[in-house]
Design a protein around this motif. Structure first.
Motif, PDB file in Angstrom:
ATOM      1  N   PRO A  39     -19.094   9.461  50.260  1.00  0.00           N
ATOM      2  CA  PRO A  39     -18.267  10.690  50.310  1.00  0.00           C
ATOM      3  C   PRO A  39     -18.652  11.503  49.199  1.00  0.00           C
ATOM      4  O   PRO A  39     -18.720  11.335  47.948  1.00  0.00           O
ATOM      5  N   LEU A  40     -18.620  12.960  49.282  1.00  0.00           N
ATOM      6  CA  LEU A  40     -18.754  14.039  48.165  1.00  0.00           C
ATOM      7  C   LEU A  40     -17.684  14.033  47.413  1.00  0.00           C
ATOM      8  O   LEU A  40     -17.573  14.371  46.312  1.00  0.00           O
ATOM      9  N   VAL A  41     -16.494  14.357  48.288  1.00  0.00           N
ATOM     10  CA  VAL A  41     -15.172  14.796  47.852  1.00  0.00           C
ATOM     11  C   VAL A  41     -14.642  13.585  47.183  1.00  0.00           C
ATOM     12  O   VAL A  41     -14.080  12.743  47.997  1.00  0.00           O
ATOM     13  N   PRO A  42     -14.227  13.300  46.087  1.00  0.00           N
ATOM     14  CA  PRO A  42     -13.355  12.213  45.438  1.00  0.00           C
ATOM     15  C   PRO A  42     -11.978  12.615  45.883  1.00  0.00           C
ATOM     16  O   PRO A  42     -11.592  13.487  46.246  1.00  0.00           O
ATOM     17  N   GLY A  43     -11.259  11.154  45.935  1.00  0.00           N
ATOM     18  CA  GLY A  43      -9.836  11.249  46.446  1.00  0.00           C
ATOM     19  C   GLY A  43      -8.826  11.891  45.150  1.00  0.00           C
ATOM     20  O   GLY A  43      -9.380  12.037  44.117  1.00  0.00           O
ATOM     21  N   PRO A  44      -7.768  12.363  45.333  1.00  0.00           N
ATOM     22  CA  PRO A  44      -6.910  12.932  44.444  1.00  0.00           C
ATOM     23  C   PRO A  44      -6.786  12.022  43.215  1.00  0.00           C
ATOM     24  O   PRO A  44      -6.533  10.971  43.361  1.00  0.00           O
ATOM     25  N   GLY A  45      -7.106  12.645  41.994  1.00  0.00           N
ATOM     26  CA  GLY A  45      -6.622  12.047  41.023  1.00  0.00           C
ATOM     27  C   GLY A  45      -8.015  11.260  40.359  1.00  0.00           C
ATOM     28  O   GLY A  45      -7.678  10.498  39.474  1.00  0.00           O
ATOM     29  N   ASP A 147     -28.311  18.639  53.260  1.00  0.00           N
ATOM     30  CA  ASP A 147     -29.232  18.769  52.266  1.00  0.00           C
ATOM     31  C   ASP A 147     -28.903  18.486  50.893  1.00  0.00           C
ATOM     32  O   ASP A 147     -29.977  18.207  50.079  1.00  0.00           O
ATOM     33  N   TYR A 148     -27.777  18.712  50.690  1.00  0.00           N
ATOM     34  CA  TYR A 148     -27.479  17.971  48.996  1.00  0.00           C
ATOM     35  C   TYR A 148     -27.680  16.513  48.906  1.00  0.00           C
ATOM     36  O   TYR A 148     -28.251  16.162  48.009  1.00  0.00           O
ATOM     37  N   GLU A 149     -27.567  15.830  50.025  1.00  0.00           N
ATOM     38  CA  GLU A 149     -27.813  14.542  49.891  1.00  0.00           C
ATOM     39  C   GLU A 149     -29.207  14.107  49.878  1.00  0.00           C
ATOM     40  O   GLU A 149     -29.769  13.313  48.899  1.00  0.00           O
ATOM     41  N   LYS A 150     -30.151  15.079  50.565  1.00  0.00           N
ATOM     42  CA  LYS A 150     -31.475  14.747  50.219  1.00  0.00           C
ATOM     43  C   LYS A 150     -31.990  15.222  49.039  1.00  0.00           C
ATOM     44  O   LYS A 150     -32.712  14.786  48.490  1.00  0.00           O
ATOM     45  N   TRP A 151     -31.411  16.366  48.561  1.00  0.00           N
ATOM     46  CA  TRP A 151     -31.726  16.907  46.859  1.00  0.00           C
ATOM     47  C   TRP A 151     -31.378  15.675  46.028  1.00  0.00           C
ATOM     48  O   TRP A 151     -32.366  15.437  45.141  1.00  0.00           O
ATOM     49  N   VAL A 152     -30.278  14.900  45.964  1.00  0.00           N
ATOM     50  CA  VAL A 152     -29.948  14.025  45.395  1.00  0.00           C
ATOM     51  C   VAL A 152     -30.933  12.948  45.330  1.00  0.00           C
ATOM     52  O   VAL A 152     -31.310  12.427  44.173  1.00  0.00           O
ATOM     53  N   LYS A 153     -31.138  12.416  46.502  1.00  0.00           N
ATOM     54  CA  LYS A 153     -31.840  11.406  46.679  1.00  0.00           C
ATOM     55  C   LYS A 153     -33.602  11.708  46.064  1.00  0.00           C
ATOM     56  O   LYS A 153     -34.101  10.797  45.407  1.00  0.00           O
ATOM     57  N   ASP A 154     -33.984  12.812  46.597  1.00  0.00           N
ATOM     58  CA  ASP A 154     -35.367  13.348  45.992  1.00  0.00           C
ATOM     59  C   ASP A 154     -35.381  13.565  44.596  1.00  0.00           C
ATOM     60  O   ASP A 154     -36.729  13.359  44.060  1.00  0.00           O
ATOM     61  N   ASN A 155     -34.504  13.838  43.858  1.00  0.00           N
ATOM     62  CA  ASN A 155     -34.319  13.818  42.392  1.00  0.00           C
ATOM     63  C   ASN A 155     -34.001  13.115  41.798  1.00  0.00           C
ATOM     64  O   ASN A 155     -33.244  13.001  40.573  1.00  0.00           O
ATOM     65  N   HIS A 156     -33.691  11.697  42.477  1.00  0.00           N
ATOM     66  CA  HIS A 156     -32.956  10.699  41.580  1.00  0.00           C
ATOM     67  C   HIS A 156     -33.784  10.426  40.156  1.00  0.00           C
ATOM     68  O   HIS A 156     -33.100  10.238  39.283  1.00  0.00           O
ATOM     69  N   ALA A 157     -34.981  10.026  40.252  1.00  0.00           N
ATOM     70  CA  ALA A 157     -35.625   9.756  38.784  1.00  0.00           C
ATOM     71  C   ALA A 157     -35.564  10.985  37.885  1.00  0.00           C
ATOM     72  O   ALA A 157     -35.241  10.525  36.699  1.00  0.00           O
ATOM     73  N   TYR A 158     -35.850  12.158  38.635  1.00  0.00           N
ATOM     74  CA  TYR A 158     -35.478  13.242  37.405  1.00  0.00           C
ATOM     75  C   TYR A 158     -33.961  13.257  36.770  1.00  0.00           C
ATOM     76  O   TYR A 158     -34.150  13.429  35.532  1.00  0.00           O
ATOM     77  N   LEU A 159     -33.048  12.970  37.576  1.00  0.00           N
ATOM     78  CA  LEU A 159     -31.752  13.225  37.258  1.00  0.00           C
ATOM     79  C   LEU A 159     -31.443  11.738  36.142  1.00  0.00           C
ATOM     80  O   LEU A 159     -30.856  12.327  35.197  1.00  0.00           O
ATOM     81  N   ARG A 160     -32.022  10.665  36.464  1.00  0.00           N
ATOM     82  CA  ARG A 160     -31.871   9.857  35.683  1.00  0.00           C
ATOM     83  C   ARG A 160     -32.435   9.801  34.222  1.00  0.00           C
ATOM     84  O   ARG A 160     -31.931   9.360  33.164  1.00  0.00           O
ATOM     85  N   GLY A 161     -33.323  10.764  34.152  1.00  0.00           N
ATOM     86  CA  GLY A 161     -33.983  11.146  33.017  1.00  0.00           C
ATOM     87  C   GLY A 161     -33.364  12.094  31.967  1.00  0.00           C
ATOM     88  O   GLY A 161     -33.758  12.288  30.896  1.00  0.00           O
ATOM     89  N   LEU A 162     -32.216  12.574  32.541  1.00  0.00           N
ATOM     90  CA  LEU A 162     -31.631  13.675  31.911  1.00  0.00           C
ATOM     91  C   LEU A 162     -30.482  13.386  30.711  1.00  0.00           C
ATOM     92  O   LEU A 162     -29.932  12.152  31.208  1.00  0.00           O
ATOM     93  N   SER A 163     -30.123  13.893  30.004  1.00  0.00           N
ATOM     94  CA  SER A 163     -28.824  13.664  29.283  1.00  0.00           C
ATOM     95  C   SER A 163     -27.644  13.796  30.277  1.00  0.00           C
ATOM     96  O   SER A 163     -27.753  14.683  31.090  1.00  0.00           O
TER      97      SER A 163
END
Length: 357
Positions: A39-45, A147-163
């Motif tokens: 899920p993209l949308v977290p539950g309340p709180g 498309d957002y799910e695909k972007w996260v998957k494709d950029n997994h390694a890049y995102l892990r390398g960021l602060s």
């Protein structure tokens, strides 16, 4: 596309896709079934994973949709019942982007169970027939979600390398680009608020010269700033979570540790009272605090005697004396404590965490 969900699960809370207490279920080895989307949308709180160390209460499970998992095809009657169920739960708010995403994720799970190879086509056909007045909008939101799910998957390694801050910025840039700024801000509004509160807690922890009372006052003001008119209702729904996040701050724990016992009990009561706990709950907490204090005092005496015996004796002679010592201090738990210590766990050597143990 939906098969990318399994890879997303490996990112965990790090990428903020799944709310705490929720998880997608990956298919078993050899299964042809497409995995459910995280899920993209977290539950309340739901607290931001980047700013909290304690898991919140488990998410409330979503009621099952008509026609349980395992059905290979969905009949017209079942689809009509599904549409009616969705309209009943979401219809009044379906113009809201966050509600659209939540409903679409339910449908992604539903159709991927029944049509692993053509779930998207079947889902779109369902929307066109059952939600014609919103079809274009829902179809666009679905495409953005995929498309957002695909972007996260494709950029997994890049995102892990960021602060953490760089990662947060990259995630928001992608959300704004794919969903549009207004829709993205509404879909992830709770994350924005949780992050703002997390940032406030970090700032509070670093406040020089401020005591517990002053930090608590600043914390409540920040809650008001972040949640506005909904602050009182939010505090009423999440008093324990908000209280824990404040008391978990290292500076708060340090100040509580430095207090005399009675002064500490007063301070703990004041924190809980300010967080909205009622008198009955305050009394229960105070009673528990006193029980914990007494237990830790007993534990300290036991540990001192145990250490003295360990310096004087060894082998069977030491174990005989330790058995007697445990039986004297902890008659009902002597065997459990012996097993813990045999495994290397010494419960009274653990740090004292005020409000927790």
């Amino acid at each position: 596309m939906l098969g990318g969900s399994a890879a997303l699960l490996g990112l965990g809370a790090f990428l903020y896709l799944a709310s705490p207490g929720q998880a997608s279920v990956a298919p078993s080895p050899g299964s042809s079934r497409a995995p459910a989307p995280p899920p993209l949308v977290p539950g309340p709180g739901a607290p931001s994973p980047a700013t909290t160390r304690v898991a919140p209460s488990p998410a409330v499970p979503v009621p099952p949709l008509p026609g349980g998992p395992g059905a290979s095809e969905a009949g017209e009657g079942e689809l009509e019942a599904l549409a009616a169920s969705l309209r009943e739960r979401y219809g009044a708010k379906l113009k809201e982007p966050a509600i659209q995403v939540r409903m679409l994720e339910e449908l992604m799970r539903y159709f991927s169970e029944r049509f692993p190879d053509r779930w998207e086509q079947e889902l779109l056909a369902f929307l066109k027939k059952r939600f014609p007045e919103l079809y274009e909008e829902l179809a666009a939101t679905l495409r953005n979600r995929i498309d957002y799910e695909k972007w996260v998957k494709d950029n997994h390694a890049y995102l892990r390398g960021l602060s953490p801050q760089e990662r947060r910025n990259a995630m928001w840039d992608a959300r704004h680009r794919l969903f549009g700024k207004d829709a993205a801000e509404r879909i992830w509004a709770s994350e924005r608020k949780n992050q703002a509160l997390g940032d406030a807690l970090v700032a509070l922890d670093g406040m020089q010269g401020a005591n517990v009372e002053q930090k608590l006052s600043a914390y409540k003001q920040r809650l008001q700033d972040v949640y506005g008119e909904q602050a009182a209702a939010y505090m009423g729904r999440h008093p324990q979570e908000l209280m824990d996040r404040f008391m978990d701050l290292p500076s708060i724990q340090q100040e509580l540790t430095a207090m005399a016992p009675e002064r500490r009990l007063e301070s703990l009561r004041a924190i809980r009272q300010e967080m909205g706990l009622e008198e009955e709950a305050l009394q229960r907490w105070e009673a528990l605090d006193r029980v914990r204090d007494e237990r830790w005092e007993v534990g300290a005496r036991y540990t001192a005697e145990r250490d003295a015996l360990s310096r004087q004796l060894s082998g069977a002679a030491l174990e005989t004396q330790l058995q007697a010592l445990r039986a004297r201090y902890f008659p009902s738990e002597a065997d459990v404590i012996a097993q813990e210590e045999a495994s290397g766990l010494f419960r009274f050597a653990q740090p004292r965490h005020w409000g927790r143990n």
